[in-house]
Design a protein around this motif. Structure first.
Motif, PDB file in Angstrom:
ATOM      1  N   SER A 125      -5.590   3.726 -22.670  1.00 13.84           N
ATOM      2  CA  SER A 125      -6.856   4.349 -22.294  1.00 13.84           C
ATOM      3  C   SER A 125      -7.724   3.397 -21.496  1.00 13.84           C
ATOM      4  CB  SER A 125      -7.593   4.817 -23.550  1.00 13.84           C
ATOM      5  OG  SER A 125      -7.798   3.714 -24.430  1.00 13.84           O
ATOM      6  N   GLU A 126      -8.538   3.984 -20.624  1.00 14.42           N
ATOM      7  CA  GLU A 126      -9.455   3.194 -19.802  1.00 14.42           C
ATOM      8  C   GLU A 126     -10.686   2.811 -20.621  1.00 14.42           C
ATOM      9  OE1 GLU A 126     -11.888   3.511 -15.547  1.00 14.42           O
ATOM     10  OE2 GLU A 126     -10.445   5.067 -16.147  1.00 14.42           O
ATOM     11  N   ALA A 127     -11.144   1.574 -20.437  1.00 15.52           N
ATOM     12  CA  ALA A 127     -12.299   1.068 -21.182  1.00 15.52           C
ATOM     13  C   ALA A 127     -13.572   1.395 -20.417  1.00 15.52           C
ATOM     14  CB  ALA A 127     -12.171  -0.436 -21.388  1.00 15.52           C
ATOM     15  N   LYS A 128     -14.364   2.256 -20.991  1.00 16.23           N
ATOM     16  CA  LYS A 128     -15.669   2.586 -20.413  1.00 16.23           C
ATOM     17  C   LYS A 128     -16.785   1.773 -21.054  1.00 16.23           C
ATOM     18  CE  LYS A 128     -14.082   5.940 -17.779  1.00 16.23           C
ATOM     19  NZ  LYS A 128     -14.126   5.866 -16.296  1.00 16.23           N
ATOM     20  N   ASP A 129     -16.641   1.515 -22.355  1.00 16.66           N
ATOM     21  CA  ASP A 129     -17.639   0.757 -23.119  1.00 16.66           C
ATOM     22  C   ASP A 129     -16.907  -0.325 -23.902  1.00 16.66           C
ATOM     23  OD1 ASP A 129     -19.762  -0.220 -24.508  1.00 16.66           O
ATOM     24  OD2 ASP A 129     -20.177   1.626 -25.636  1.00 16.66           O
ATOM     25  N   LEU A 130     -17.243  -1.592 -23.640  1.00 13.20           N
ATOM     26  CA  LEU A 130     -16.552  -2.706 -24.282  1.00 13.20           C
ATOM     27  C   LEU A 130     -16.829  -2.783 -25.776  1.00 13.20           C
ATOM     28  CD1 LEU A 130     -17.041  -5.515 -21.586  1.00 13.20           C
ATOM     29  CD2 LEU A 130     -15.054  -4.052 -21.959  1.00 13.20           C
ATOM     30  N   SER A 131     -17.904  -2.196 -26.227  1.00 15.17           N
ATOM     31  CA  SER A 131     -18.208  -2.219 -27.656  1.00 15.17           C
ATOM     32  C   SER A 131     -17.388  -1.193 -28.441  1.00 15.17           C
ATOM     33  CB  SER A 131     -19.699  -1.955 -27.880  1.00 15.17           C
ATOM     34  OG  SER A 131     -20.065  -0.684 -27.353  1.00 15.17           O
ATOM     35  N   ASP A 132     -16.775  -0.270 -27.737  1.00 15.78           N
ATOM     36  CA  ASP A 132     -15.972   0.770 -28.389  1.00 15.78           C
ATOM     37  C   ASP A 132     -14.497   0.386 -28.305  1.00 15.78           C
ATOM     38  OD1 ASP A 132     -15.113   3.051 -29.604  1.00 15.78           O
ATOM     39  OD2 ASP A 132     -15.365   4.339 -27.835  1.00 15.78           O
ATOM     40  N   LEU A 133     -14.079  -0.514 -29.199  1.00 12.76           N
ATOM     41  CA  LEU A 133     -12.693  -0.992 -29.194  1.00 12.76           C
ATOM     42  C   LEU A 133     -11.798  -0.025 -29.957  1.00 12.76           C
ATOM     43  CD1 LEU A 133     -14.190  -3.722 -28.465  1.00 12.76           C
ATOM     44  CD2 LEU A 133     -12.317  -4.862 -29.658  1.00 12.76           C
ATOM     45  N   PRO A 134     -10.681   0.362 -29.370  1.00 11.37           N
ATOM     46  CA  PRO A 134      -9.747   1.208 -30.122  1.00 11.37           C
ATOM     47  C   PRO A 134      -9.067   0.408 -31.230  1.00 11.37           C
ATOM     48  CG  PRO A 134      -8.796   0.575 -28.018  1.00 11.37           C
ATOM     49  CD  PRO A 134     -10.210   0.079 -28.013  1.00 11.37           C
ATOM     50  N   LYS A 135      -8.764   1.073 -32.320  1.00 17.13           N
ATOM     51  CA  LYS A 135      -8.083   0.413 -33.433  1.00 17.13           C
ATOM     52  C   LYS A 135      -6.578   0.525 -33.222  1.00 17.13           C
ATOM     53  CE  LYS A 135     -11.799   1.326 -36.745  1.00 17.13           C
ATOM     54  NZ  LYS A 135     -12.164   1.953 -38.050  1.00 17.13           N
ATOM     55  N   VAL A 136      -5.981  -0.597 -32.829  1.00 22.34           N
ATOM     56  CA  VAL A 136      -4.553  -0.624 -32.508  1.00 22.34           C
ATOM     57  C   VAL A 136      -3.903  -1.738 -33.325  1.00 22.34           C
ATOM     58  CG1 VAL A 136      -2.819  -0.862 -30.705  1.00 22.34           C
ATOM     59  CG2 VAL A 136      -5.034   0.184 -30.179  1.00 22.34           C
ATOM     60  N   ALA A 137      -2.932  -1.385 -34.127  1.00 26.92           N
ATOM     61  CA  ALA A 137      -2.172  -2.388 -34.873  1.00 26.92           C
ATOM     62  C   ALA A 137      -1.044  -2.910 -33.991  1.00 26.92           C
ATOM     63  CB  ALA A 137      -1.601  -1.776 -36.153  1.00 26.92           C
ATOM     64  N   HIS A 138      -0.921  -4.222 -33.951  1.00 26.14           N
ATOM     65  CA  HIS A 138       0.122  -4.878 -33.153  1.00 26.14           C
ATOM     66  C   HIS A 138       0.015  -4.472 -31.677  1.00 26.14           C
ATOM     67  CE1 HIS A 138       1.864  -6.121 -36.953  1.00 26.14           C
ATOM     68  NE2 HIS A 138       1.941  -4.859 -37.339  1.00 26.14           N
ATOM     69  N   SER A 139      -1.141  -4.717 -31.107  1.00 19.02           N
ATOM     70  CA  SER A 139      -1.362  -4.333 -29.706  1.00 19.02           C
ATOM     71  C   SER A 139      -0.456  -5.092 -28.743  1.00 19.02           C
ATOM     72  CB  SER A 139      -2.824  -4.579 -29.326  1.00 19.02           C
ATOM     73  OG  SER A 139      -3.165  -5.959 -29.489  1.00 19.02           O
ATOM     74  N   GLU A 140       0.093  -6.245 -29.192  1.00 16.07           N
ATOM     75  CA  GLU A 140       0.978  -7.000 -28.304  1.00 16.07           C
ATOM     76  C   GLU A 140       2.250  -6.222 -27.978  1.00 16.07           C
ATOM     77  OE1 GLU A 140       2.077  -7.933 -32.509  1.00 16.07           O
ATOM     78  OE2 GLU A 140       0.196  -7.901 -31.364  1.00 16.07           O
ATOM     79  N   LEU A 141       2.594  -5.255 -28.827  1.00 18.04           N
ATOM     80  CA  LEU A 141       3.804  -4.465 -28.587  1.00 18.04           C
ATOM     81  C   LEU A 141       3.641  -3.510 -27.405  1.00 18.04           C
ATOM     82  CD1 LEU A 141       4.744  -3.533 -32.268  1.00 18.04           C
ATOM     83  CD2 LEU A 141       5.661  -5.391 -30.869  1.00 18.04           C
ATOM     84  N   TYR A 142       2.405  -3.253 -27.000  1.00 23.45           N
ATOM     85  CA  TYR A 142       2.150  -2.304 -25.918  1.00 23.45           C
ATOM     86  C   TYR A 142       1.796  -3.003 -24.607  1.00 23.45           C
ATOM     87  CZ  TYR A 142       1.754   0.574 -30.089  1.00 23.45           C
ATOM     88  OH  TYR A 142       2.003   1.181 -31.294  1.00 23.45           O
ATOM     89  N   LEU A 143       1.892  -4.326 -24.586  1.00 26.31           N
ATOM     90  CA  LEU A 143       1.552  -5.054 -23.364  1.00 26.31           C
ATOM     91  C   LEU A 143       2.520  -4.727 -22.230  1.00 26.31           C
ATOM     92  CD1 LEU A 143       0.505  -8.603 -24.670  1.00 26.31           C
ATOM     93  CD2 LEU A 143      -0.896  -7.015 -23.351  1.00 26.31           C
ATOM     94  N   GLN A 144       3.835  -4.838 -22.492  1.00 27.33           N
ATOM     95  CA  GLN A 144       4.809  -4.615 -21.439  1.00 27.33           C
ATOM     96  C   GLN A 144       4.761  -3.179 -20.919  1.00 27.33           C
ATOM     97  OE1 GLN A 144       7.268  -7.121 -20.064  1.00 27.33           O
ATOM     98  NE2 GLN A 144       6.792  -5.504 -18.600  1.00 27.33           N
TER      99      GLN A 144
END
Length: 371
Positions: A125-144
């Motif tokens: 998702s596109e970041a519109k507001d930096l204070s609204d962080l999505p809750k993602v477990a193991h976000s490193e898995l989605y980097l590639q």
């Protein structure tokens, strides 16, 4: 200009063939004497003196045919087809509060400039507001996945990553475009990771192998493990019934079983049902037979078994800048649009040249036949 099949450029040596054939046919012919020969000798010599313009043009066209054919087979890629493309900056950020806080100024400035900022999340998702962080477990898995999605020839990718050791457990990240790497800390870390939970306890280990070289291999792996994690080992090479072993490494069947002891058996012929505290290695731990020993991964494998059995934890040590740069690699992309466009131009030139060569050659043959 770059070539996907540069070995095909050796075909340019075939340029000599049209030249050789041309001069071969210049000398080709058989002299036949007949009654009126002396009346035609002067005219024939005058007509054949030097190279005629149509022959030179045919030679040039045939050489060009060879050049274009070789270029088509070598599959060139030219950057001049995309020189006028303007680079757009795109930001990909792991949704971590410390990371966003550290680069808040840069990311807010990017949003003001109209640059796209995306989260490393399953949906990207596109970041519109930096204070609204999505809750993602193991976000490193989605980097590639997000790197592949955002990678385009006209973009420059800025990666914001949390430099944690868990990145080293993943395959390297291939970035098929220009990119800049931003990490939470860029300092060089010299501190080694420490195991939490032993409280300075010395682990008693039994190394019981029939082959002396296998015993030395395991002992060397434990020494490396002790150096990396700061663990103390008391090692025995023969079983002592009075000793309470924390770890037994052997290639033999278990005769004295203890529920608290971790067993590592390096013999795939043992088919008995094994309890949870018994780990069976798929082959022997000899250098000549074990791939994991040859790759130097035995200490890491033994350490993972120990930490899992004792339910220990490793103090997280951030990766250094140099370590991160080895994980993110700039791969050479295949720009299909520019490659296909150049291939079409070359194919068009080849066909035009071929038609021109055939037209002149047939015209010359017809003129000779009706002369």
């Amino acid at each position: 200009m770059e070539f996907l099949q540069p070995v095909m450029l050796w075909g340019l040596l075939a340029l000599a063939l049209p030249v050789i054939i041309h001069f071969w046919y210049q000398n080709k012919g058989v002299t036949l004497d007949w009654a009126a020969t002396r009346w035609l000798t002067g005219i024939t010599n005058q007509q054949q003196r030097g190279l005629r313009p149509d022959e030179l043009l045919l030679l040039l066209l045939r050489c060009l045919l060879v050049v274009f054919l070789v270029l088509l087979l070598s599959k060139p890629m030219a950057d001049f087809l995309k020189l006028n493309q303007k680079k757009h900056i795109v930001h990909l950020v792991q949704p971590d509060s410390k990371l966003v806080s550290n680069f808040r100024f840069e990311l807010e400035d990017a949003l003001k400039k109209g640059e796209k900022v995306y989260w490393a999340a399953p949906s990207g998702s596109e970041a519109k507001d930096l204070s609204d962080l999505p809750k993602v477990a193991h976000s490193e898995l989605y980097l590639q996945k997000n790197i592949n999605r955002l990678s385009k020839p006209e973009t420059e990718l800025h990666l914001y990553v949390v430099n944690q050791n868990k990145l080293t457990n993943l395959p390297r990240f291939d970035v098929p475009q220009d990119f800049k790497l931003h990490a939470l800390t860029d300092t060089i870390i010299e501190e080694l990771p420490k195991v939490i939970g032993l409280n300075g306890k010395k682990m008693t280990v039994l190394i019981d192998y029939r082959d002396a070289s296998e015993s030395r291999t395991v002992e060397a792996a434990l020494d490396a493990l002790a150096e990396v994690y700061g663990i103390s080992f008391a090692k025995d090479i023969s079983f002592d019934p009075k000793t309470k072993y924390d770890w037994i490494l052997t290639d033999q069947k278990i005769t004295n079983y203890y529920a608290h002891t971790l067993y590592v058996i390096s013999d795939n012929t043992i088919s008995q049902v094994l309890p949870e505290n018994v780990v069976q290695f798929p082959d022997s731990l000899l250098l000549r037979t074990s791939e994991i020993v040859q790759n130097g991964a035995l200490p890491e494998w033994l350490g993972a078994a120990m930490i899992s059995h004792l339910k220990l934890d490793i103090r997280e040590i951030p990766l250094s800048r140099s370590q991160l740069e080895t994980l993110f690699v700039r791969s050479k992309p295949l720009d299909r649009r520019s490659a296909d466009q150049l291939y079409q131009y070359l194919l068009l030139l080849f066909m035009v040249t071929l038609l021109a060569e055939r037209w002149i050659a047939l015209k010359k043959t017809a003129a000779r036949d009706y002369a």
